[in-house]
Design an enzyme around this catalytic site. Sequence first.
Site, PDB file in Angstrom:
ATOM      1  CG  ASP A 149       2.713 -21.374 -58.498  1.00 25.78           C
ATOM      2  OD1 ASP A 149       1.725 -21.577 -57.776  1.00 25.78           O
ATOM      3  OD2 ASP A 149       3.876 -21.689 -58.175  1.00 25.78           O
ATOM      4  NE  ARG A 150      -0.465 -13.425 -62.090  1.00 20.96           N
ATOM      5  CZ  ARG A 150      -1.440 -12.626 -62.499  1.00 20.96           C
ATOM      6  NH1 ARG A 150      -1.606 -12.398 -63.792  1.00 20.96           N
ATOM      7  NH2 ARG A 150      -2.245 -12.045 -61.641  1.00 20.96           N
TER       8      ARG A 150
END
Length: 313
Positions: A149-150
């Site tokens: 995930d970012r």
Amino acid sequence: MRNGNKPPRPHGGAFNRSQTPPKTFKVTESGELLLFLLDKLAPQGRNSVKSLLAHGQVSVDDRVEKLYNHPLRAGQIVTVRKDRTTVAPPLVGLRILHEDDAIIVVNKDAGLLSIATDKETELTAYRQLTAHVRLDNPTNRIFVLHRLDRETSGVMMFAKSEKVQQKMQEGWKDIVKERMYVALVEGMVKKTQGTITSWLKETSTLKMYSSFTPNDGQHAVTHYKVIRASRNYSLLEVHLETGRKNQIRVHMQDIGHPVANDKKYGAKTKPFSRLGLHARVLAFEHPTTGKLMRFETDVPKQFLSQFKEEPTS
């Protein structure tokens, strides 16, 4: 930790393969760059001249030009270097831990997208590493093996060929020996270790959630162990048995201890600007050599600072 036989290239600097004086040509009439070069460099073949352009070995008035149809004006100076001088762009939010002919292993910072859709122009790990491998050959590519995930930091890996990607993805469960995360979660987790099992599903708004009905979704298994705990937060070592989208984040919410700063999955606190999740360890069998590779990174200091009043172990 670094393994392998290909040292990471120094970023942001130039390096030369040989020192051969460049050739310079003055433009006498308007035209296109490729046609001009084919004329001046005859009998050099068309593909060879295209390769010079692709590798950034051609400059017009001291500016590197790669477009075949770049317009030329009378009076300009075209320079052709025999040696490949390439400026490696600095990597942003990314550090290469290992690179060889089959794979690249990196440590990604929180805030950097792993990969974006074609419509997005944002800087991503994928885009930067594609540019990196194309310094050697403009046709080189990289291939996604898994994502973070970012706002999750840590170790991730890309393949350098479709063949390696296919082999690793098909045998992922057997090839990957360890995926360990550290998670800073809200509250004191009283059970010092445990296993969370559910079947993950996705809503129409792309949010994952658990079903506890067998086979109702993707089977997900997460093992955790408490490393440190205080009244406000617990630091967990988390091992993935399966790698589903947002798996750790959903499972931490399921046990009533959401990941710090994870508002999407129930967090109430924001001790720092990032998500309290870090991919600390990745261990796997190398896809071509079969050698066991293991990469371990430090626990983010922001996670540890939540326990600063307690002695370090």
